[in-house]
Write an enzyme that holds these catalytic residues in place. Structure first.
Site, PDB file in Angstrom:
ATOM      1  N   LYS A 159       0.798  -1.233   0.000  1.00 28.22           N
ATOM      2  CA  LYS A 159       0.000   0.000   0.000  1.00 28.22           C
ATOM      3  C   LYS A 159       0.833   1.287   0.000  1.00 28.22           C
ATOM      4  O   LYS A 159       0.393   2.307  -0.516  1.00 28.22           O
ATOM      5  CB  LYS A 159      -0.957   0.023   1.199  1.00 28.22           C
ATOM      6  CG  LYS A 159      -2.145  -0.899   1.063  1.00 28.22           C
ATOM      7  CD  LYS A 159      -3.065  -0.726   2.269  1.00 28.22           C
ATOM      8  CE  LYS A 159      -4.361  -1.479   2.091  1.00 28.22           C
ATOM      9  NZ  LYS A 159      -5.342  -1.109   3.133  1.00 28.22           N
ATOM     10  N   ASP A 161     -10.219   3.424   1.914  1.00 30.40           N
ATOM     11  CA  ASP A 161     -10.444   2.922   3.282  1.00 30.40           C
ATOM     12  C   ASP A 161     -11.176   3.942   4.152  1.00 30.40           C
ATOM     13  O   ASP A 161     -11.996   3.564   5.001  1.00 30.40           O
ATOM     14  CB  ASP A 161      -9.106   2.562   3.944  1.00 30.40           C
ATOM     15  CG  ASP A 161      -8.510   1.279   3.379  1.00 30.40           C
ATOM     16  OD1 ASP A 161      -9.275   0.448   2.857  1.00 30.40           O
ATOM     17  OD2 ASP A 161      -7.278   1.107   3.460  1.00 30.40           O
TER      18      ASP A 161
END
Ligand code: ATR
Length: 280
Positions: free
Chosen positions: A71, A108
């Site tokens: 990520k 997210d």
């Protein structure tokens, strides 16, 4: 961007990635909306993430999700990064644009907020102080999400004090670092408590936390989804607090990514929840 308009390809790059629920989620929506496409697992070793991301266009992918451990490493590999993802410091979604360039996003924060709103449609970030436990990658997305939504006071408790302090310094007000030993008292007057640590996850120790100071109406969120009800959520539910488990964040973070690749903002239906719950 698919190679043609008839088949849209997306996937998730991670290592390991076999456990990912993302193919089940996205392929469910592909079927539900009658689309022609597929979402596949992309096991990519850490030293090959550059080749893999740069290969998306050549392989005709519309884009992909990026998961652990890529990520942060994937950030410099894309041509532009959405400002929210920049603040979070990680991307979980890559979109291959019509001109072949790559854009990076982080969904997210959206996933977390939406999971709270699904549980309490009138939830507001500024309803009262928030206590967040944990200062890792997931915590960063949640801190940015809460600050964006107008949280006035975020008490950040982490076992390693230096990490909590570094995040409080980086994000500034409203984030305040609180010592891990003070986490019990840090629940006084809060409207929301969020656990982002791995404590309570299957195979891990439970989170040791006294809820004595927690107001009964405070919303208690645990981003863990295995098990669906962590010991923290059980204790909170038993004393009458409303609770939100981590499945909603997992499902909701997938929605804007699906929209970016497939052109439809997908719905979260009970059937999808049940299907994913059955895999946990
Ligand atoms: P994620 O990406 O899911 O946030 P992470 O970046 O590894 O995962 O962060 C894990 C979080 O759980 C950290 O806040 C970690 O605390 P430290 O910063 O002190 O490591 C927290 N955590 C993990 N095990 C813990 C334990 N036994 N007690 C308290 N906190 C713990």
């Amino acid at each position: 961007m698919a190679t043609d308009n008839t088949f849209i390809l997306a996937g998730v790059m991670g290592w390991p990635v076999a456990h990912s629920r993302s193919p089940a989620i996205h392929n469910h929506w592909i079927r539900q909306y009658g689309l022609n496409g597929s979402y596949v697992l992309l096991p990519v070793q850490p030293d090959l993430i550059g080749d893999a991301v740069r290969g998306l266009r050549a392989l005709g992918f519309a884009g992909c999700n990026i998961t652990i451990p890529h990520k942060v490493a994937a950030m410099p590999l894309v041509d532009r990064i959405d400002p929210l993802a920049k603040r979070i410091g990680a991307i979980n979604t890559v979109v291959v644009e019509a001109d072949g360039t790559l854009s990076g996003f982080n969904t997210d924060a959206f996933g977390f907020i939406q999971s709270l709103l699904d549980a309490q449609p009138d939830w507001r970030a500024d309803a009262g102080p928030v206590t967040v436990l944990g200062a890792g990658g997931a915590s960063r997305a949640i801190l940015v999400a809460l600050a964006e939504r107008g949280a006035k006071e975020i008490r950040l408790c982490n076992r390693s004090w230096d990490k909590a302090q570094a995040l409080a310094q980086e994000f500034g007000a409203p984030v305040k670092a609180i010592a891990w030993e003070q986490r019990h008292e840090a629940l006084a007057d809060v409207a929301l408590l969020v656990n982002t640590t791995s404590l309570g996850m299957k195979g891990q120790n439970p989170l040791e936390l006294s809820l004595d100071h927690l107001p009964k109406q405070a919303l208690v969120s645990d981003i863990i989804y295995v098990p669906l009800e962590t010991p923290l959520l059980t204790a909170a539910r038993q004393r009458g607090n409303p609770t939100v488990n981590g499945l909603g964040m997992l499902l909701n973070q997938a929605r804007p990514a699906f929209q970016a690749w497939f052109g439809v903002m997908p719905e979260l239906t009970p059937a999808l929840r049940q299907m994913i719950e059955a895999t946990l």
